[in-house]
Write an enzyme that holds these catalytic residues in place. Sequence first.
Site, PDB file in Angstrom:
ATOM      1  N   HIS A  59       0.812  -1.248  -0.086  1.00 18.76           N
ATOM      2  CA  HIS A  59      -0.132   0.142   0.013  1.00 18.76           C
ATOM      3  C   HIS A  59       0.877   1.049   0.209  1.00 18.76           C
ATOM      4  CE1 HIS A  59      -3.025  -3.055   1.873  1.00 18.76           C
ATOM      5  NE2 HIS A  59      -3.336  -2.757   0.676  1.00 18.76           N
ATOM      6  N   GLU A  62       1.713   3.769   2.862  1.00 19.91           N
ATOM      7  CA  GLU A  62       1.953   3.178   4.316  1.00 19.91           C
ATOM      8  C   GLU A  62       3.755   3.399   4.537  1.00 19.91           C
ATOM      9  OE1 GLU A  62       0.372  -0.451   4.609  1.00 19.91           O
ATOM     10  OE2 GLU A  62      -1.457   0.226   4.383  1.00 19.91           O
ATOM     11  N   HIS A 152       3.215  -3.229   6.926  1.00 19.14           N
ATOM     12  CA  HIS A 152       2.144  -2.409   6.553  1.00 19.14           C
ATOM     13  C   HIS A 152       1.902  -1.340   7.696  1.00 19.14           C
ATOM     14  CE1 HIS A 152       0.036  -4.255   3.252  1.00 19.14           C
ATOM     15  NE2 HIS A 152       0.812  -5.454   3.630  1.00 19.14           N
ATOM     16  N   GLU A 216       1.218  -5.127  10.861  1.00 14.64           N
ATOM     17  CA  GLU A 216       0.542  -3.879  11.159  1.00 14.64           C
ATOM     18  C   GLU A 216       1.375  -3.207  12.384  1.00 14.64           C
ATOM     19  OE1 GLU A 216      -1.537  -2.673   9.078  1.00 14.64           O
ATOM     20  OE2 GLU A 216      -2.243  -4.243   8.342  1.00 14.64           O
TER      21      GLU A 216
HETATM   22  O1  LIG Z   1      -6.121  -0.102   8.138  1.00 13.46           O
HETATM   23  C1  LIG Z   1      -6.867  -0.895   7.339  1.00 13.46           C
HETATM   24  O2  LIG Z   1      -8.085  -0.882   7.178  1.00 13.46           O
HETATM   25  C2  LIG Z   1      -6.032  -1.820   6.390  1.00 13.46           C
HETATM   26  C3  LIG Z   1      -4.650  -1.961   6.753  1.00 13.46           C
HETATM   27  C4  LIG Z   1      -4.169  -3.000   5.711  1.00 13.46           C
HETATM   28  O3  LIG Z   1      -3.673  -2.639   4.776  1.00 13.46           O
HETATM   29  N1  LIG Z   1      -4.205  -4.380   6.106  1.00 13.46           N
HETATM   30  C5  LIG Z   1      -3.889  -5.354   5.439  1.00 13.46           C
HETATM   31  C6  LIG Z   1      -3.809  -6.786   5.969  1.00 13.46           C
HETATM   32  C7  LIG Z   1      -3.454  -8.064   5.090  1.00 13.46           C
HETATM   33  C8  LIG Z   1      -4.034  -8.984   5.782  1.00 13.46           C
HETATM   34  O4  LIG Z   1      -5.119  -9.488   5.970  1.00 13.46           O
HETATM   35  O5  LIG Z   1      -2.950 -10.035   5.996  1.00 13.46           O
HETATM   36  C9  LIG Z   1      -4.775  -5.118   4.057  1.00 13.46           C
HETATM   37  O6  LIG Z   1      -5.930  -5.014   4.214  1.00 13.46           O
HETATM   38  O7  LIG Z   1      -4.298  -5.634   3.079  1.00 13.46           O
HETATM   39 ZN   LIG Z   2      -1.768  -1.942   4.120  1.00 16.17          ZN
END
Ligand SMILES: O=C(O)CCC(=O)N[C@@H](CCC(=O)O)C(=O)O
Ligand SMILES: [Zn+2]
Length: 337
Positions: A59, A62, A152, A216
Amino acid sequence: MLALGKLLELTLAGHEPSAKIQLTPDGTRLRWLDEGALEVTPPAARDNGLDLLLSAGVHGNETAPIELLDRLLRGIARNELHPAARILFLFGNPEAMRRGERYIEQDLNRLFSGRHEQSSGFEAIRACDLEHLAATFFGKQTGRTRLHYDLHTAIRGSKVEQFALYPWQEGRAHSRRELERLRAAGIEAVLLQNKSSITFSAYTYAQLGAEAFTLELGKARAFGQNELVNLDLLENALHALIEGREVISGEPTLDGLQLFSVSREVIKHSDSFQLHLPEDIENFTELEPGYLLAEDIADSRWIVEEKGARIIFPNPKVKNGLRAAILIVPDDGAGLL
Ligand SMILES: O=C(O)CCC(=O)N[C@@H](CCC(=O)O)C(=O)O
Ligand SMILES: [Zn+2]
């Protein structure tokens, strides 16, 4: 410093270096592979058998993890960090990084494990390239250890600042040892997934056999504005991992690490989707049983039933068909190996 140590600068400038291979004074080889992709190979005598994939910028907005990878690579290129591991550095979505956006056309982290084949456009091509880069890096050799951290930051604040998502594969147990490693790196909670997914870490976990995590690491902010994101513990842990200095304790201890599992993913099915949460709700906020969480087309309603449920990644703006939130519940870790 070696020019290839400036991978982030090269990537943001969209510049392909003319010298694709460089050697540090200690014999570490840096090889530019593609936009935002660089492989580090230690001298054979120091290679400890770890293949470490570090990705950030899947992303583009980030930035704290992007800056962290930049510091690690510069440390190697300045001959200050002496790798014992093979490493692949990947900046996932260079164009989104240049624009400071999460993505350009579609969320890159929803296009892995073949999803890109059903799609087209900039991110679909990039997901295919990233899969190839990762698969080639891990190669066919057995006997080496494969580890992937996809770094992320989250859109919103969180009651748990730094946490990990651990992908799932049929018949494969989540590793207690890996969780211990994450705990030592400052990760406070881990979400154990219980179904397959189309994220980058899910791809390297399920298709390439790596131990893989999405980490995260705080709230997403612009380049240079990350002083509130403290990555010291993770950075120290990565230094030790890269240099092969990690101390492995006897019996892994998970003391203080909170474990959760996914109870339900809330999928947005239509433009009528409504999420009944305050704009500024933080990740890991508890929701009481009976709470009306979301409504969608054809009178479908999401009502919290689970005791101890918490919400993460609520986002009603995702495209139809995608995950708009995850309801999670505490996990006792009984399934860990
Ligand atoms: O803050 C958010 O709503 C999204 C943060 C983010 O990008 N999280 C990843 C998690 C990936 C996973 O599920 O392993 C995403 O949503 O891609
Ligand atoms: Zn992300």
